[in-house]
Design a protein around this motif. Sequence first.
Motif, mmCIF file in Angstrom:
data_model
loop_
_atom_site.group_PDB
_atom_site.id
_atom_site.type_symbol
_atom_site.label_atom_id
_atom_site.label_comp_id
_atom_site.label_asym_id
_atom_site.label_seq_id
_atom_site.Cartn_x
_atom_site.Cartn_y
_atom_site.Cartn_z
ATOM 1 N N ALA A 331 0.818 -1.212 0.000
ATOM 2 C CA ALA A 331 0.000 0.000 0.000
ATOM 3 C C ALA A 331 0.850 1.260 0.000
ATOM 4 N N ILE A 332 1.927 1.222 0.775
ATOM 5 C CA ILE A 332 2.760 2.418 0.940
ATOM 6 C C ILE A 332 3.694 2.637 -0.236
ATOM 7 N N PHE A 333 4.374 1.569 -0.651
ATOM 8 C CA PHE A 333 5.462 1.728 -1.618
ATOM 9 C C PHE A 333 5.078 1.406 -3.056
ATOM 10 N N GLN A 334 4.094 0.550 -3.230
ATOM 11 C CA GLN A 334 3.689 0.247 -4.598
ATOM 12 C C GLN A 334 2.532 1.134 -5.048
ATOM 13 N N LYS A 335 1.701 1.584 -4.078
ATOM 14 C CA LYS A 335 0.535 2.393 -4.424
ATOM 15 C C LYS A 335 0.688 3.846 -3.986
ATOM 16 N N GLY A 336 1.797 4.141 -3.281
ATOM 17 C CA GLY A 336 2.047 5.511 -2.878
ATOM 18 C C GLY A 336 1.223 5.983 -1.708
ATOM 19 N N ALA A 337 0.616 5.070 -0.943
ATOM 20 C CA ALA A 337 -0.197 5.451 0.201
ATOM 21 C C ALA A 337 0.679 5.765 1.403
ATOM 22 N N VAL A 338 0.057 6.404 2.397
ATOM 23 C CA VAL A 338 0.736 6.703 3.655
ATOM 24 C C VAL A 338 0.161 5.782 4.725
ATOM 25 N N PRO A 339 0.981 5.180 5.570
ATOM 26 C CA PRO A 339 0.454 4.269 6.588
ATOM 27 C C PRO A 339 -0.502 4.965 7.543
ATOM 28 N N ASP A 340 -1.441 4.185 8.097
ATOM 29 C CA ASP A 340 -2.451 4.742 8.992
ATOM 30 C C ASP A 340 -1.914 5.014 10.391
ATOM 31 N N ASP A 341 -0.914 4.246 10.803
ATOM 32 C CA ASP A 341 -0.469 4.293 12.201
ATOM 33 C C ASP A 341 0.847 5.048 12.377
ATOM 34 N N ILE A 342 1.039 6.131 11.625
ATOM 35 C CA ILE A 342 2.286 6.876 11.762
ATOM 36 C C ILE A 342 2.266 7.669 13.070
ATOM 37 N N PRO A 343 3.438 7.892 13.668
ATOM 38 C CA PRO A 343 3.494 8.626 14.943
ATOM 39 C C PRO A 343 3.094 10.091 14.777
ATOM 40 N N VAL A 344 2.447 10.614 15.820
ATOM 41 C CA VAL A 344 2.038 12.022 15.838
ATOM 42 C C VAL A 344 2.958 12.778 16.788
ATOM 43 N N VAL A 345 3.473 13.912 16.327
ATOM 44 C CA VAL A 345 4.371 14.727 17.136
ATOM 45 C C VAL A 345 3.703 16.068 17.442
ATOM 46 N N GLN A 346 3.668 16.413 18.737
ATOM 47 C CA GLN A 346 3.149 17.717 19.150
ATOM 48 C C GLN A 346 4.203 18.785 18.860
ATOM 49 N N TRP A 347 3.840 19.800 18.066
ATOM 50 C CA TRP A 347 4.781 20.854 17.700
ATOM 51 C C TRP A 347 4.429 22.126 18.469
ATOM 52 N N LYS A 348 5.334 22.600 19.323
ATOM 53 C CA LYS A 348 5.075 23.760 20.169
ATOM 54 C C LYS A 348 5.957 24.950 19.825
ATOM 55 N N LYS A 349 6.768 24.799 18.789
ATOM 56 C CA LYS A 349 7.687 25.878 18.431
ATOM 57 C C LYS A 349 7.060 26.774 17.362
ATOM 58 N N SER A 350 7.892 27.505 16.652
ATOM 59 C CA SER A 350 7.419 28.430 15.627
ATOM 60 C C SER A 350 6.602 27.697 14.565
ATOM 61 N N ARG A 351 5.553 28.389 14.079
ATOM 62 C CA ARG A 351 4.689 27.778 13.047
ATOM 63 C C ARG A 351 5.372 27.705 11.687
ATOM 64 N N THR A 352 6.429 28.471 11.509
ATOM 65 C CA THR A 352 7.190 28.434 10.257
ATOM 66 C C THR A 352 8.639 28.114 10.594
ATOM 67 N N VAL A 353 9.192 27.105 9.924
ATOM 68 C CA VAL A 353 10.540 26.652 10.266
ATOM 69 C C VAL A 353 11.250 26.158 9.003
ATOM 70 N N PRO A 354 12.551 26.414 8.855
ATOM 71 C CA PRO A 354 13.303 25.895 7.699
ATOM 72 C C PRO A 354 13.240 24.371 7.668
#
Length: 415
Positions: A331-354
């Motif tokens: 699903a991910i590599f042959q069909k280009g899908a993104v996995p359902d169970d990817i980790p979520v990261v809380q972002w508390k810094k600047s909304r714009t970052v290099p």
Amino acid sequence: MADWMKDLNEDQLNEVERQFDIYAGGTQEVIPEAELKQKITKSIKTNTPLKIKLGLDPSAPDVHIGHTVVLNKMRQFQENGHIVQLIIGDFTGKIGDPTGKSAARKQLTDEEVKHNAQTYFEQFGKVLDKEKVELFYNSKWLKNLNLEDVIHLAGSITVARLLERNDFSERLSTGKPISLHEFFYPLMQGYDSVVLESDVELGGTDQHFNVLMGRGLQEHYGKEKQVAMMLPLLEGLDGKEKMSKSKHNYIGIDEEPKEMFGKTMSIPDELMIKYFELATDLTLEEKNQIREGLEAGGLHPRDAKMLLGSTLVRMFHGEEAAEKAQEQFKAIFQKGAVPDDIPVVQWKKSRTVPVIELLVDLKMLASKSEARRMIANGGVKISGSKVEDQALEVSLTDGLIIGVGKRKFIKIQVS
């Protein structure tokens, strides 16, 4: 007709050859082959199982696919009713095996040895039937040797013979120190074979000197000599170096199924047959069919690699996990899908970052230079779009997905 073949009926002769072919398959060297056949014959004639030894230096608790090469071979013996002797080097581990080392190894504490040994045994249970393993700690006999015993043991070999080892001779030639206690490591490992009267000892090709020491010491002490079986070292994912956690080219047997499957799919095509041969529990016939299919072109390398990935995941996580890992990969590599169970990261810094800083902050890449290389190679995507500008300023919003390579994904949650 050789003496060992006398008095064998046709079924027994066939059984000797069957077992020999299984055990010799995938080995680098059997020393000597004729004696292995003799030992199998004696076992069949007397209905007495062989004692198959593997010594473990519990220097680290992690086990990867490379370690399982010898375990798979032991399992083959175990499946034919022979006894597996697993020796935890809690005494020798305090010295540290000098094999391949340019300096004396740090001696382990009792607590470190005990912890590592327990972890080893638990992980090895994924390959071997632990209920049919004889587990020994070599301190049981080595710590009871008195000085006279040690001198007698040391008298079984010359210093010149010990210095034939590459690691010792190289250190000597470059002026690096060799501590006297290091000479005793191979002697004590060999003495384990004397005490346990092992019939066969297994080891990687880098253990050639140590394993043959057991055979020599058994003769010195008037015991029947063991057969030495040397197994090839398995190259890691880079296809060059021996599989090692320190080289970051390993597949851990405790890794998540999808990670194990994904790593397997990155193995160089030319190593697939070796992985099937050394790292899987497939039958000899199945391995031969895969080899013939790849060589004849009837089996596509991609399909063979999918089978390899499924086999490894099934061995360590079960059939259901293997099927799921394969479907996720497709699903991910042959069909280009993104996995359902990817980790979520809380972002508390600047909304714009290099983008470079973002990749390092998220620990998706270890350094800014690695991040630049990955972008240059087209390996970074943001919500499915390839990043081409290394100076890109990323506007972070809830649900933004950062992808690095083929297996790393993180979903951003702005807080």
